[in-house]
Design a protein around this motif. Structure first.
Motif, PDB file in Angstrom:
ATOM      1  N   GLU A  71       0.865  -1.183   0.000  1.00 13.88           N
ATOM      2  CA  GLU A  71       0.000   0.000   0.000  1.00 13.88           C
ATOM      3  C   GLU A  71       0.905   1.238   0.000  1.00 13.88           C
ATOM      4  OE1 GLU A  71      -3.462   0.232   0.066  1.00 13.88           O
ATOM      5  OE2 GLU A  71      -3.446  -1.934  -0.318  1.00 13.88           O
ATOM      6  N   LYS A 104       3.474 -11.242   3.426  1.00 12.98           N
ATOM      7  CA  LYS A 104       2.093 -10.956   3.839  1.00 12.98           C
ATOM      8  C   LYS A 104       1.887 -11.268   5.318  1.00 12.98           C
ATOM      9  CE  LYS A 104      -0.018 -11.433  -0.681  1.00 12.98           C
ATOM     10  NZ  LYS A 104      -0.935 -12.182  -1.545  1.00 12.98           N
ATOM     11  N   HIS A 106       4.113 -11.056   7.694  1.00 10.98           N
ATOM     12  CA  HIS A 106       4.838 -10.067   8.501  1.00 10.98           C
ATOM     13  C   HIS A 106       4.598  -8.627   8.041  1.00 10.98           C
ATOM     14  CE1 HIS A 106       7.125 -13.075  10.724  1.00 10.98           C
ATOM     15  NE2 HIS A 106       7.239 -13.734   9.589  1.00 10.98           N
ATOM     16  N   MET A 107       3.526  -8.386   7.291  1.00  8.53           N
ATOM     17  CA  MET A 107       3.277  -7.059   6.729  1.00  8.53           C
ATOM     18  C   MET A 107       3.209  -5.951   7.786  1.00  8.53           C
ATOM     19  SD  MET A 107       3.148  -5.346   3.983  1.00  8.53           S
ATOM     20  CE  MET A 107       2.874  -6.524   2.681  1.00  8.53           C
ATOM     21  N   PRO A 108       2.562  -6.125   8.933  1.00  5.93           N
ATOM     22  CA  PRO A 108       2.558  -5.034   9.915  1.00  5.93           C
ATOM     23  C   PRO A 108       3.974  -4.667  10.388  1.00  5.93           C
ATOM     24  CG  PRO A 108       0.833  -6.611  10.439  1.00  5.93           C
ATOM     25  CD  PRO A 108       1.654  -7.206   9.340  1.00  5.93           C
ATOM     26  N   GLU A 109       4.820  -5.646  10.612  1.00  6.87           N
ATOM     27  CA  GLU A 109       6.197  -5.362  11.032  1.00  6.87           C
ATOM     28  C   GLU A 109       6.979  -4.656   9.922  1.00  6.87           C
ATOM     29  OE1 GLU A 109       8.012  -8.800  13.583  1.00  6.87           O
ATOM     30  OE2 GLU A 109       6.618  -9.674  12.117  1.00  6.87           O
ATOM     31  N   ARG A 111       5.747  -2.822   7.391  1.00  6.78           N
ATOM     32  CA  ARG A 111       5.238  -1.451   7.205  1.00  6.78           C
ATOM     33  C   ARG A 111       5.747  -0.538   8.319  1.00  6.78           C
ATOM     34  NH1 ARG A 111       1.836   0.058   3.387  1.00  6.78           N
ATOM     35  NH2 ARG A 111       1.080   1.793   4.627  1.00  6.78           N
ATOM     36  N   ASN A 112       5.761  -1.026   9.557  1.00  7.03           N
ATOM     37  CA  ASN A 112       6.253  -0.219  10.667  1.00  7.03           C
ATOM     38  C   ASN A 112       7.721   0.164  10.449  1.00  7.03           C
ATOM     39  OD1 ASN A 112       6.107   0.910  13.441  1.00  7.03           O
ATOM     40  ND2 ASN A 112       7.617  -0.710  13.831  1.00  7.03           N
ATOM     41  N   SER A 113       8.532  -0.799  10.084  1.00  3.71           N
ATOM     42  CA  SER A 113       9.956  -0.527   9.833  1.00  3.71           C
ATOM     43  C   SER A 113      10.134   0.489   8.708  1.00  3.71           C
ATOM     44  CB  SER A 113      10.695  -1.807   9.466  1.00  3.71           C
ATOM     45  OG  SER A 113      10.668  -2.718  10.525  1.00  3.71           O
TER      46      SER A 113
END
Length: 167
Positions: A71, A104, A106-109, A111-113
């Protein structure tokens, strides 16, 4: 005189026999050279015909590339000057379809990085081509951490900017 003619006839007969021996050796050498040339040409043709078949048998067709589209990111850029924003679209090139699942998962990790890396940059740092390439390398490292890819060629192998707007 008859004896002289006879004596002379013997050397003539001997002289007549030597050239056929030379012609025989010459014919033999020509025959050997011809056989070697034909054999060499045949061997060259055989090996040259075999090479493309052997090369195609050993080399597999390259795999089609696998990409993961993230995204878009919109972040405030660092710096004391007026507020600057970065909107960037990123695609990852991954080693195989198994890595797609890991990304997919680990996407939240990830994106945060990436948000932390992007928001730490100043507009001046990422305005140049060299700055964008450096940013791409940093994103590659950050993307591979959560999925556990440590060796080159595993995990995320490329980072591509599909849009890059600094405002």
């Amino acid at each position: 005189m008859a004896k002289d003619k006879g004596k002379q006839a013997l050397p003539d007969e001997g002289a007549g026999e030597e050239p056929p021996k030379k012609k025989g050796k010459l014919k033999l050498l020509i025959l050997i050279a011809l056989l070697l040339a034909v054999g060499g040409g045949g061997a060259a043709w055989f090996f040259l015909q075999q090479e493309p078949h052997a090369a195609t048998a050993k080399v597999e067709a390259p795999k089609p590339p696998v990409f993961v589209t993230l995204e878009p990111f919109t972040v405030n850029l660092a710096g004391e000057s007026a507020e600057r924003y970065l909107q960037v679209g990123i695609d990852f090139k991954v080693a195989d379809s198994k890595v797609v699942d890991a990304v997919k998962l680990h996407m939240p990790e990830i994106r945060n990085s990436l948000l932390l890396v992007l928001s730490s940059k100043r507009a001046e740092d990422i305005s140049t081509v060299e700055g964008k390439q450096k940013l791409s390398a940093e994103i590659l490292v950050q993307a591979n951490k959560p999925i556990g890819a440590k060796a080159p060629g595993q995990g995320v192998v490329g980072v591509f900017f599909t849009s890059f707007v600094i405002q």
